[in-house]
Design a protein around this motif. Sequence first.
Motif, short mmCIF file in Angstrom:
data_model
loop_
_atom_site.label_atom_id
_atom_site.label_comp_id
_atom_site.label_asym_id
_atom_site.label_seq_id
_atom_site.Cartn_x
_atom_site.Cartn_y
_atom_site.Cartn_z
N THR A 164 0.85 -1.17 0.00
CA THR A 164 0.00 0.00 0.00
C THR A 164 0.90 1.24 0.00
OG1 THR A 164 -1.71 1.20 1.24
CG2 THR A 164 -0.19 -0.07 2.53
N TYR A 188 -7.49 3.43 2.53
CA TYR A 188 -8.28 3.46 3.76
C TYR A 188 -7.95 2.32 4.72
CZ TYR A 188 -10.82 6.97 1.15
OH TYR A 188 -11.13 8.09 0.44
N GLN A 189 -7.69 2.73 5.95
CA GLN A 189 -7.30 1.83 7.04
C GLN A 189 -8.34 0.71 7.24
OE1 GLN A 189 -4.62 2.55 9.11
NE2 GLN A 189 -5.01 1.16 10.80
N GLU A 190 -9.61 1.11 7.34
CA GLU A 190 -10.68 0.16 7.66
C GLU A 190 -10.79 -0.93 6.58
OE1 GLU A 190 -12.40 -0.64 10.14
OE2 GLU A 190 -13.95 -1.86 9.17
N ARG A 227 -8.41 -1.90 4.54
CA ARG A 227 -7.24 -2.79 4.63
C ARG A 227 -7.42 -3.77 5.77
NH1 ARG A 227 -3.96 2.26 3.87
NH2 ARG A 227 -3.90 2.26 6.14
N ARG A 228 -8.04 -3.30 6.88
CA ARG A 228 -8.25 -4.19 8.02
C ARG A 228 -9.21 -5.33 7.65
NH1 ARG A 228 -11.55 -5.48 11.60
NH2 ARG A 228 -13.08 -4.02 10.77
N HIS A 278 4.01 -1.17 3.72
CA HIS A 278 3.72 0.24 3.42
C HIS A 278 4.92 0.82 2.66
CE1 HIS A 278 2.93 4.59 4.97
NE2 HIS A 278 2.68 4.44 3.69
N GLU A 297 -4.62 7.24 4.37
CA GLU A 297 -4.46 6.95 5.79
C GLU A 297 -3.29 5.98 5.95
OE1 GLU A 297 -9.33 7.22 6.38
OE2 GLU A 297 -8.28 5.36 6.96
N PRO A 343 -0.84 3.29 7.30
CA PRO A 343 -1.05 2.18 8.23
C PRO A 343 -0.22 2.36 9.50
CG PRO A 343 0.08 1.42 6.24
CD PRO A 343 -0.18 2.87 6.06
N GLU A 344 -0.82 2.01 10.64
CA GLU A 344 -0.10 2.21 11.90
C GLU A 344 0.94 1.13 12.15
OE1 GLU A 344 -3.21 2.62 14.77
OE2 GLU A 344 -3.87 4.48 13.79
#
Length: 576
Positions: free
Chosen positions: A402, A480-482, A484-485, A501, A537, A539-540
């Motif tokens: 990503t 988008y984070q969500e 990807r989750r 990332h 967004e 990724p954390e």
Amino acid sequence: MTDLVPPHGGTLKDLVVDETRAQKLKSEATQMPDWDLTERQLWDVELLLNGAFSPLEGFLGKEGYNKVVKDARLADGTVWPMPITLDVTDEFVSNNLLEEASRVALRSPEGLVIAILTITDIWRPDIEWEAKNVLGTTSTDHPTVHKLLHETNPVYVGGTLEGLEHPTHHTFQEHRYRPQETRRLFTKRGWDRVVGFQTRNPMHRVHCALASRAARETEANLLIHPVVGETKPGDVDHFTRTRCYKAVLDRFNPQTTELALLPLAMRMAGPREALWHAIIRQNYGCSHFPIGRDHAGCSDDDGKDFYGPYEAQEYVGRFEDELDIEIVRFEEHVYSEKKQGYVPKSEAEEGATFKYISGTQLREMLKSGEKIPGWFSYPEVLEQLRERYPSRQEQGFTVFFTGLPSSGKSTIANIVNAKLLEHGSRPVTLLDGDIVRKNLSSELGFSKHDRDLNIRRIGFVASEITKNRGIALCANIAPYQETRRQVRDLIEEVGGFILVHVDTPVEVCKKRDRKGLYEKAEEGIIDNFTGVNDPFEAPENPEVRLDTTETTPEQAANRVLLHLQSEGFIEEFQNA
Ligand code: ADP
Ligand code: ADP
């Protein structure tokens, strides 16, 4: 033929009607509103129809429901601990003007009419009250509370059922028995005492020890009766488990033991569930039911059990006089080094430390290829489980790149692809953004909705590849984070997921941009361009983060390969 053990409530209710009535109902069903049964409802309907839930003749009405929830009894006072209810939407009730005496055709996911429901009651239940009484908690860590509060429709519809046919199963047919069939089998074989052993686990040594001990101590035959409907989330799937049961069956005497699969949707309700299980086994014709430690229990997210270890045994004791099945109580069994076998905890050698492997630990051990000790399980069971939970080197996995446009995703993914093809351990598929948009998502644009749909499609394809033990490489912006989750959750169910990332700063991306897209976006010629006028967004916690400013594409690809190697997904890699 007399029944050796009377069914609960006096008679075994088989709710499937005769052929003539079935034909009539089938043609009338075309005029009735259709309700597509949810998975849970389908399991319940099957056991209502075949008599496993006798004396129930359909989904509980309001009065019965209230009494079951409050006192574990039906309206007429018969013991019944579990609310068996049909939950539907408001729209379904209002659009079809449902009321008392309305009829509804209940359909399977394939569209077959399974049964006709004649409505007696329609009401809005107090779900929290139900959860508190039946499950003893309103914590959503409990899988059934979670289901009740988040996945259950707000209206309950009670009524009687007329079955058109018994649902069929296409797997392990030689071990599918309805209550009438086990009863017939027991009579034919002269089995007047039968222990019905409940389990939702592959039968490891402790389960076999308990089942045979129960049969030995009661001088009874043994029906291994595992649940193959819904069980606790995260349990070993029932296909694999049934292969384990079949494998372990050789350890039992075939003249005195039988294996039958029970298509029940468990509620993990501990005490109430144990009572329910006993009643169901009585309906199948069993005379004895073993309840061990923490029967059908579960724990919260901190690992704390919702029910005490012997709460189920105590609870069932309160109703035992009203049952025609005898409860066999077992203390917790532990492995004794000295006796080389499982023994009740109080009989184990003093000061011994008890070894234990939980289901979650076992799956982790299998996946990492760790050796499972012989005291825990049998080689034939572990062989089946190893097939299902291969070590990482045999699992499929997805590497999901990503990052911003022109950050280097495609370039790096292409090199990783080449290296993995060269390595040759598994088939590799590269799902590059442009290729996917051309072949899978040509109609989609770049709105949030379209981007998410595109990524979910890619996630689905990647999960299928991963499930079949291949490698999928995805290179997409996936901002988008969500989303990807969601893709991660889908894929981690079936194999490995590695998020990479490609964290190249936007200024560098702009400089590398061969198509001049950043420039066009800045001039306002293109909208929704990630990094300029559309969000990304970051990724954390990606498994790998690459800033390619100072690296070559080969170095970046090598980092990914080294990560795969250190995590055990690929064996020692020949460095580029
Ligand atoms: P569930 O109770 O959810 O079906 P299992 O398949 O693990 O879960 O258990 C099947 C039966 O064996 C239950 O009656 C349970 O109480 C009993 N049991 C499992 N492990 C032990 C143990 N170590 N000691 C005593 N009883 C046990
Ligand atoms: P994306 O797929 O992220 O849009 P591309 O891989 O298509 O990005 O484009 C990245 C461009 O940057 C390519 O022209 C590539 O040759 C160049 N590039 C320069 N250095 C690197 C690096 N270390 N990693 C990846 N790409 C790099």
